[in-house]
Write a protein that holds these residues in place. Structure first.
Motif, PDB file in Angstrom:
ATOM      1  N   SER A 150       0.830  -1.204   0.000  1.00  0.00           N
ATOM      2  CA  SER A 150       0.000   0.000   0.000  1.00  0.00           C
ATOM      3  C   SER A 150       0.865   1.255   0.000  1.00  0.00           C
ATOM      4  O   SER A 150       0.579   2.229  -0.724  1.00  0.00           O
ATOM      5  N   LEU A 178      -2.442   7.527   6.318  1.00  0.00           N
ATOM      6  CA  LEU A 178      -3.297   6.447   6.833  1.00  0.00           C
ATOM      7  C   LEU A 178      -4.657   6.369   6.138  1.00  0.00           C
ATOM      8  O   LEU A 178      -5.105   5.263   5.788  1.00  0.00           O
ATOM      9  N   PRO A 179      -5.354   7.486   5.922  1.00  0.00           N
ATOM     10  CA  PRO A 179      -6.644   7.368   5.221  1.00  0.00           C
ATOM     11  C   PRO A 179      -6.516   6.770   3.819  1.00  0.00           C
ATOM     12  O   PRO A 179      -7.435   6.102   3.345  1.00  0.00           O
ATOM     13  N   ARG A 182      -5.994   2.762   4.137  1.00  0.00           N
ATOM     14  CA  ARG A 182      -6.867   2.022   5.051  1.00  0.00           C
ATOM     15  C   ARG A 182      -7.337   0.700   4.450  1.00  0.00           C
ATOM     16  O   ARG A 182      -7.522  -0.283   5.175  1.00  0.00           O
ATOM     17  N   ILE A 185      -4.573  -1.736   5.047  1.00  0.00           N
ATOM     18  CA  ILE A 185      -4.510  -2.116   6.465  1.00  0.00           C
ATOM     19  C   ILE A 185      -5.612  -3.125   6.787  1.00  0.00           C
ATOM     20  O   ILE A 185      -5.379  -4.115   7.489  1.00  0.00           O
ATOM     21  N   LEU A 186      -6.806  -2.876   6.268  1.00  0.00           N
ATOM     22  CA  LEU A 186      -7.912  -3.806   6.507  1.00  0.00           C
ATOM     23  C   LEU A 186      -7.639  -5.157   5.846  1.00  0.00           C
ATOM     24  O   LEU A 186      -7.931  -6.215   6.415  1.00  0.00           O
TER      25      LEU A 186
END
Length: 258
Positions: A150, A178-179, A182, A185-186
């Motif tokens: 990512s 981070l946004p 995401r 990350i998920l």
């Protein structure tokens, strides 16, 4: 290679991959008292029985705690590590990446034996703590690799623009980086959860009286009982894993990260 041969190979591959799962599902619906295929009639009583076995309920809760908690801690450690590896040219960065991925490369039995010998025994960790540390260590490589993908796909100039507009480096990370990652990350959380929940070799070495994960409890159950309830539970767990991965692919594009 002609079309008929290609179709035959594809069919054989599908049967090889899906066949065992279909056999387990069929065996779980058996009306007989022993695990057998083909099933001796059809019944849902073994699926119902799964929810009445106390040891299955307790070990399921333990597996959920380890999978959710271990993956969460692995993300807390893995996201900063992935950021550093993807954004900076660190000394021995390649070596660090290799070390981080070792739990994936090394067989689980060796990892479990090493953790038992050099972590649990010398430091006298409790079984629960040892299992939690082991599952966190096993999931960490997946989180680092998925989140690194990512970061590599995210343009670094977006973060730099936020810094030039007055944000601190830490603020830019939380407000911009981070946004935008995401979904990765998920995806890492889902992959880590499934990996931890279905883990057998490492848990086999570190489980003990009263503290066992669900896969280990299923193995112990089969040592004394040979009814189709284990097949029913296996089918339910397989369906759960398939459902999680399907939803992740449907909404996140899971294959882009793994």
């Amino acid at each position: 290679m002609n079309r008929t041969l290609s179709f035959s190979i594809l069919t054989a591959l599908i049967v090889f991959l899906i066949g065992p799962f279909l056999i387990i599902v069929a065996a779980s619906l058996s009306a007989g008292d022993t695990l057998a295929f083909p099933p001796q009639g059809l019944s849902l009583r073994w699926i119902v029985k799964v929810f009445t076995v106390e040891s299955f309920r307790d070990s399921f809760i333990m597996s959920m705690i380890l999978a959710v908690g271990g993956t969460f801690v692995a993300l807390l450690l893995g996201v900063p590590a992935a950021y550093a590896l993807s954004r900076y040219k660190l000394p021995f960065g390649e070596a660090v990446s290799t070390v981080v991925t070792l739990p994936i490369i090394v067989p689980g039995i060796i990892v479990g034996l090493a953790l038992l010998r050099y972590l649990v025994v010398p430091f006298s960790f409790s079984i629960g703590v040892a299992l939690f540390l082991a599952h966190t260590a096993l999931v960490l490589p997946y989180t680092v690799r998925v989140v690194s993908s990512s970061f590599n796909n995210l343009r670094s100039d977006m973060e730099e623009a936020a810094v030039l507009l007055g944000a601190t480096r830490l603020g830019a990370f939380f407000m911009v980086v981070l946004p935008n990652i995401r979904a990765g990350i998920l995806a890492a959380f889902i992959l880590g959860f499934v990996t931890s929940f279905n883990q057998v070799p490492v848990s086999l070495f570190l489980s003990g009286p009263g503290v066992r994960t669900l896969p280990i409890d299923m193995l112990s159950y089969m040592e004394t009982t040979y009814d189709p309830s284990v097949a029913a539970l296996s089918a339910l767990l397989a369906l759960m894993s398939i459902g999680i991965v399907f939803l992740a692919e449907r909404f996140l594009g899971f294959s882009r990260y793994v």
